[in-house]
Design a protein around this motif. Structure first.
Motif, PDB file in Angstrom:
ATOM      1  N   CYS A  50       0.822  -1.200   0.000  1.00 55.18           N
ATOM      2  CA  CYS A  50       0.000   0.000   0.000  1.00 55.18           C
ATOM      3  C   CYS A  50       0.861   1.257   0.000  1.00 55.18           C
ATOM      4  O   CYS A  50       1.772   1.384   0.796  1.00 55.18           O
ATOM      5  CB  CYS A  50      -0.917  -0.021   1.232  1.00 55.18           C
ATOM      6  SG  CYS A  50      -1.966   1.417   1.327  1.00 55.18           S
ATOM      7  N   CYS A  53      -0.661   6.009   1.927  1.00 58.34           N
ATOM      8  CA  CYS A  53       0.062   6.985   2.752  1.00 58.34           C
ATOM      9  C   CYS A  53       1.559   6.730   2.662  1.00 58.34           C
ATOM     10  O   CYS A  53       2.314   7.208   3.506  1.00 58.34           O
ATOM     11  CB  CYS A  53      -0.420   6.977   4.199  1.00 58.34           C
ATOM     12  SG  CYS A  53       0.292   5.688   5.237  1.00 58.34           S
ATOM     13  N   HIS A  55       3.374   4.015   3.172  1.00 63.15           N
ATOM     14  CA  HIS A  55       4.122   3.243   4.154  1.00 63.15           C
ATOM     15  C   HIS A  55       4.102   1.730   3.968  1.00 63.15           C
ATOM     16  O   HIS A  55       4.519   0.989   4.854  1.00 63.15           O
ATOM     17  CB  HIS A  55       3.730   3.664   5.568  1.00 63.15           C
ATOM     18  CG  HIS A  55       4.182   5.068   5.853  1.00 63.15           C
ATOM     19  ND1 HIS A  55       5.505   5.431   5.801  1.00 63.15           N
ATOM     20  CD2 HIS A  55       3.505   6.192   6.118  1.00 63.15           C
ATOM     21  CE1 HIS A  55       5.623   6.716   6.036  1.00 63.15           C
ATOM     22  NE2 HIS A  55       4.431   7.205   6.226  1.00 63.15           N
ATOM     23  N   ASN A  56       3.639   1.282   2.798  1.00 61.32           N
ATOM     24  CA  ASN A  56       3.914  -0.097   2.385  1.00 61.32           C
ATOM     25  C   ASN A  56       3.330  -1.207   3.240  1.00 61.32           C
ATOM     26  O   ASN A  56       3.949  -2.268   3.368  1.00 61.32           O
ATOM     27  CB  ASN A  56       5.436  -0.328   2.326  1.00 61.32           C
ATOM     28  CG  ASN A  56       6.063   0.263   1.089  1.00 61.32           C
ATOM     29  OD1 ASN A  56       5.585   0.023  -0.020  1.00 61.32           O
ATOM     30  ND2 ASN A  56       7.107   1.038   1.271  1.00 61.32           N
ATOM     31  N   CYS A  57       2.165  -1.037   3.857  1.00 60.53           N
ATOM     32  CA  CYS A  57       1.554  -2.185   4.518  1.00 60.53           C
ATOM     33  C   CYS A  57       1.272  -3.239   3.432  1.00 60.53           C
ATOM     34  O   CYS A  57       0.727  -2.917   2.371  1.00 60.53           O
ATOM     35  CB  CYS A  57       0.236  -1.800   5.195  1.00 60.53           C
ATOM     36  SG  CYS A  57       0.454  -0.765   6.643  1.00 60.53           S
ATOM     37  N   CYS A  91      -5.696  -0.214   6.854  1.00 61.92           N
ATOM     38  CA  CYS A  91      -6.602   0.811   7.381  1.00 61.92           C
ATOM     39  C   CYS A  91      -7.605   1.200   6.283  1.00 61.92           C
ATOM     40  O   CYS A  91      -7.446   0.796   5.124  1.00 61.92           O
ATOM     41  CB  CYS A  91      -5.806   2.016   7.881  1.00 61.92           C
ATOM     42  SG  CYS A  91      -5.138   3.040   6.578  1.00 61.92           S
ATOM     43  N   LYS A  93      -8.104   3.804   4.468  1.00 63.19           N
ATOM     44  CA  LYS A  93      -7.593   4.419   3.238  1.00 63.19           C
ATOM     45  C   LYS A  93      -6.754   3.424   2.444  1.00 63.19           C
ATOM     46  O   LYS A  93      -6.700   3.494   1.211  1.00 63.19           O
ATOM     47  CB  LYS A  93      -6.833   5.718   3.519  1.00 63.19           C
ATOM     48  CG  LYS A  93      -5.672   5.634   4.482  1.00 63.19           C
ATOM     49  CD  LYS A  93      -5.122   7.031   4.742  1.00 63.19           C
ATOM     50  CE  LYS A  93      -3.991   6.999   5.743  1.00 63.19           C
ATOM     51  NZ  LYS A  93      -4.444   6.758   7.129  1.00 63.19           N
ATOM     52  N   GLY A  94      -6.116   2.473   3.146  1.00 66.88           N
ATOM     53  CA  GLY A  94      -5.382   1.432   2.433  1.00 66.88           C
ATOM     54  C   GLY A  94      -6.322   0.514   1.671  1.00 66.88           C
ATOM     55  O   GLY A  94      -6.064   0.152   0.516  1.00 66.88           O
ATOM     56  N   PHE A 219      -1.402   6.836  11.216  1.00 60.80           N
ATOM     57  CA  PHE A 219      -0.116   6.192  11.503  1.00 60.80           C
ATOM     58  C   PHE A 219       0.657   5.916  10.229  1.00 60.80           C
ATOM     59  O   PHE A 219       0.125   5.977   9.128  1.00 60.80           O
ATOM     60  CB  PHE A 219      -0.324   4.868  12.253  1.00 60.80           C
ATOM     61  CG  PHE A 219      -1.629   4.201  11.927  1.00 60.80           C
ATOM     62  CD1 PHE A 219      -1.844   3.659  10.670  1.00 60.80           C
ATOM     63  CD2 PHE A 219      -2.660   4.144  12.855  1.00 60.80           C
ATOM     64  CE1 PHE A 219      -3.048   3.058  10.348  1.00 60.80           C
ATOM     65  CE2 PHE A 219      -3.871   3.546  12.536  1.00 60.80           C
ATOM     66  CZ  PHE A 219      -4.065   3.002  11.283  1.00 60.80           C
ATOM     67  N   GLY A 221       1.845   3.128   8.868  1.00 59.58           N
ATOM     68  CA  GLY A 221       1.819   1.668   8.854  1.00 59.58           C
ATOM     69  C   GLY A 221       1.037   1.172  10.054  1.00 59.58           C
ATOM     70  O   GLY A 221       1.064   1.765  11.131  1.00 59.58           O
TER      71      GLY A 221
HETATM   72  S1  SF4 Z   1      -1.268   2.798   7.163  1.00 63.62           S
HETATM   73 FE1  SF4 Z   1      -3.061   2.486   5.846  1.00 63.62          FE
HETATM   74  S2  SF4 Z   1      -2.753   3.892   4.098  1.00 63.62           S
HETATM   75 FE2  SF4 Z   1      -0.785   3.694   5.148  1.00 63.62          FE
HETATM   76  S3  SF4 Z   1       0.289   2.072   4.073  1.00 63.62           S
HETATM   77 FE3  SF4 Z   1      -0.793   1.088   5.783  1.00 63.62          FE
HETATM   78  S4  SF4 Z   1      -2.800   0.441   4.988  1.00 63.62           S
HETATM   79 FE4  SF4 Z   1      -1.887   1.907   3.518  1.00 63.62          FE
END
Ligand code: SF4
Length: 771
Positions: A50, A53, A55-57, A91, A93-94, A219, A221
């Motif tokens: 992802c 934002c 941060h690559n989750c 999250c 938005k992810g 956050f 991630g």
């Molecule tokens: S915190 Fe949410 S938007 Fe940010 S990389 Fe992780 S899943 Fe995606």
């Protein structure tokens, strides 16, 4: 001929033709393109990382008939889980990457603005050729050094190669520094702990301070929120939230400190005062590993808790209690800090004073404290490029340093061009063009002046997935594939694994939808077209890679890995080399006083600032409230939206309205949170539309009256509004979903050292006469 020199300027063109062009473009977005029928074929899975934002989750994508039908997290993922054997999640938005990928509101075709000022759909070959033609003309007429690279976080190295090394522009706005948390990043670097001073070793902590951070709701991630909760559950950790708002994190905290905005520097000094006075500091660490302690001690001595209580609006006993708790738990005590304390005119000193607390209690690179996180070393573009090329911007002096007009800005000694100064530089003719990638600077400060600047520029290139404030005004619009449609590589540091370097990668889950392309392919197309149009052979260097995957494999060669190896199997990440705590060694120095850093010392002198920790009151730099504008406003982030790039999603808008208990209203924009006392004085109730006005601009928002906002302080979410990503505007509900671009209230206020946008603005709020 430059349009600036002729009678017909781009701005005139846009004024007469902009509305029609926008309608034509958006009309194209609504044409369907075969995504209507429900997928029914076999289900397969793929991975993603992802970057909503950035941060690559890790994501697991479920795909049917070329459509992503579901997204989940990847178990054990460094950024998306709490570590080994724990569930990976995304999250809101992810999760919205799924909506974004198949969103009919996306830009579906390349567009070029014609001589009449209309954006016309073109094929990719024409788009690349026209881009090259206009870049060549721009360089001849204005000089390539007046072209600004405003690309975002993704694939930064290849964007820099194209715009800086090959085209020859030394001008770049650094997103992280100027619109995120410049003071946090740069003070950390100068003090000796690096820019990762913002993410502590949560899981091993016994005392966590969320300082100006709503870490359970916003956050970098998923691991952050999970780490905090794990520390509470497993270690019985104390959680303290320092925030003017009673946030979700404050609700879960043992202590909430409802601090007066922009007074964090005073609180940090008062905590140091208590810790030094009561001999609770790490004397051995201070003696062996720090510089400038005497100056720090003097500054702290001037800030007893009672004085800080008057400045911050907090209770002196609470200041003492938290200072003792933090010091007694150290070194297993961490401070989580990011934008909340940085996005203010006096943010530099706030973050310097806060970071100093870490050195004082000696929590540096110890379990549960401020971790010195490490990255794995992938190969850079220069390392894997087999052809020699001449870096064409290497000896070019950026305009900010070259011209006397900007000599009043200390910022030019530290971080180069500042976001808020760009409009002035355009007016002065020192910036004449821009490329924006996955970014819309109109939402990041000084918005109205930025709109004028974009319209005045001779060449605007937008590489993006959505029509937004820039793409609607651009000369060239190159529709970008979303993250699930392209290969990705993430190299991490802070994560759920405090002892491992790690890497995450994924191949595209689905083909690029409509006529879009991944950014690597877009840059390659521009480079090839430039090679055709110029005698500069350097533009052929991308031809050595047949695909982005090949380039990623070259980057991974230092780790003896390939994208295929990372992406296959049950997960899409690899844990790499293990590393221990206290890596800093005997010669490490933590600087309380920055007089040793000559670039800062010069800038600080020009800004009238000390090099050591000190208290700088609000208004010294930036706004002050007044009789006409008695309320202090700042904008904030929300777990539903990221940087203006997913605000058009109806599902998120609905969830956001529901969370705010206003789902019955048609309104779907951002909300203004007002304390009951301020609301009563202005005859405002929840659900009213209100006008918010500053000296620089005004706009309308829907009000929420709540005790969770401090009296005298109003907030809203950023990234909305017609100057940001837009909706179709077909009916009242959709138009209202645009909300308001909060940065239309903003002027040029900034931290004078890093150029960080200061988002605190003096405002007045009045009923708008509707609901
Ligand atoms: S915190 Fe949410 S938007 Fe940010 S990389 Fe992780 S899943 Fe995606």
């Amino acid at each position: 001929m430059s349009e600036r020199e002729g009678t017909l300027t781009r701005r005139n063109l846009l004024k007469t033709a902009g509305a029609a062009a926008g309608v034509a473009a958006l009309g194209g977005c609504l044409s369907g393109d075969g995504t209507d029928s429900a997928p029914s074929g076999e289900l397969s899975t793929a991975f993603g990382n992802c970057w909503m934002c950035s941060h690559n989750c890790g994501q697991k994508a479920y795909v049917r008939d070329g459509t992503v039908v579901n997204l989940t997290g990847v178990d054990g993922h460094p950024r998306g889980s709490a570590g080994p054997d724990t569930e990976g999640t995304l999250c809101p938005k992810g999760l919205a990457q799924l909506d974004k990928t198949h969103d009919p509101k996306r830009i579906k075709e390349p567009h070029i603005r014609d001589e009449d000022g209309n954006l016309q759909k073109v094929d990719w070959e024409t788009a690349f050729d026209e881009t090259a033609k206009r870049l060549v003309a721009f360089a001849e007429e204005n000089g390539a050094e007046t072209f600004l690279d405003a690309t975002s976080w993704a694939e930064t190295d290849i964007f820099r190669t194209v715009w800086r090394d090959l085209y020859g522009s030394p001008e770049r706005i650094s997103r992280g520094i100027h619109v995120c948390a410049g003071p946090t990043f740069v003070t950390g670097g100068m003090m000796g702990v690096g820019s990762n001073n913002r993410v502590p070793d949560y899981q091993n902590s016994e005392y966590i301070i969320a300082w100006g951070r709503n870490v359970l709701n916003s956050f970098a991630g998923q691991f952050e929120a999970k780490g905090v909760l794990e520390a509470i559950e497993e270690n019985g950790a104390t959680l303290v939230t320092i925030d003017p708002q009673h946030t979700i994190t404050a609700q879960k905290s043992d202590e909430w400190m409802p601090i007066e905005p922009r007074t964090d520097g005073a609180l940090a000094l008062a905590m140091a005062n208590v810790i030094i006075e009561e001999d609770l500091y790490d004397q051995e660490f201070v003696e062996n590993h720090t510089y400038g302690f005497d100056a720090y001690r003097e500054a702290a001595a001037e800030m007893p808790p009672e004085r800080a209580a008057e400045i911050t609006g907090l209770d002196a006993d609470q200041i003492r209690r938290v200072a003792r708790g933090f010091a007694e738990a150290a070194p297993q005590a961490g401070i989580s800090v990011w934008t909340g304390t940085a996005q203010a005119g006096n943010g530099w000193k706030a973050t310097q004073n806060i970071t100093a607390l870490n050195g004082l209690v000696g929590n540096i690179d110890r379990p549960g404290g401020l971790r010195l996180w490490k990255y794995p070393a992938t190969a850079s573009f220069g390392q894997v490029c087999e052809e020699d090329y001449t870096p064409r911007a290497e000896y070019k002096e950026p305009a900010l340093k070259k011209y006397d007009e900007y000599s009043d800005y200390p910022v030019r000694h530290i971080e180069g061009i500042a976001h808020n100064l760009v409009p002035e530089m355009v007016e002065n003719g020192h910036i004449n063009g821009i490329v924006c990638h996955h970014d819309d600077p109109l939402k990041d400060g000084n918005a109205d002046a930025w709109v004028e600047a974009i319209e005045a520029m001779d060449l605007v290139i937008s590489i993006d997935a959505y029509w937004n404030g820039v793409s609607r005004r651009a000369d060239i619009v190159l529709p970008e594939a979303t993250q699930l449609e392209k290969d990705t590589l993430g190299t991490g540091n802070w994560s759920a694994y405090p002892n491992h370097k790690w890497i995450t990668g994924s191949k595209a889950a689905v083909d690029p939808q409509w006529n879009t392309k991944p950014d690597f392919d877009i840059l390659t197309g521009i480079a090839d077209a430039m090679a055709e149009r110029t005698d500069n052979d350097d533009w052929t260097i991308f031809q050595q890679w047949d695909s982005h995957e090949e380039y990623i494999d070259d980057q991974l060669s230092t780790l003896d890995l390939t994208l295929e190896e990372i992406d296959s199997g049950e997960t899409n990440y690899e844990l790499l080399e293990e590393y221990d705590y206290e890596q800093y060694g005997e010669d490490f120095t933590f600087r309380f006083d920055l007089d040793q850093v000559s670039s800062f010392a010069t800038a600080a002198e020009e800004a009238g600032m000390d090099t050591a920790p000190e208290w700088i009151p609000p208004g010294t730099y930036g706004d002050s409230t007044s009789e006409a504008y008695p309320l202090e406003f700042t904008d904030v982030r929300s777990v539903f939206f990221s940087h203006g790039s997913n605000q058009p999603h109806e599902r998120l808008q609905d969830q956001f309205a529901k969370q705010n208990q206003l789902s019955e209203e048609d309104y779907r924009g951002n909300y203004l949170y007002v304390h009951p006392q301020d609301a009563e004085e202005r005859d405002i109730e929840t659900g009213d539309l209100v006008t918010i006005e500053s000296e620089s601009g005004s706009g309308e928002l829907m009000a929420i009256v709540t005790e969770r906002a401090r009296p005298g302080f109003v907030t809203s979410q950023y990234g909305f509004g017609q100057t940001s990503a837009i909706t179709t505007g077909e009916d009242a509900r959709e138009r209202s979903a645009d909300g308001m671009n909060t940065m239309t209230l903003h002027d040029t206020q900034m931290d004078p050292i890093t150029g960080q946008v200061d988002r605190h603005i003096a405002v007045e709020v009045t009923p708008a006469g509707g609901d």
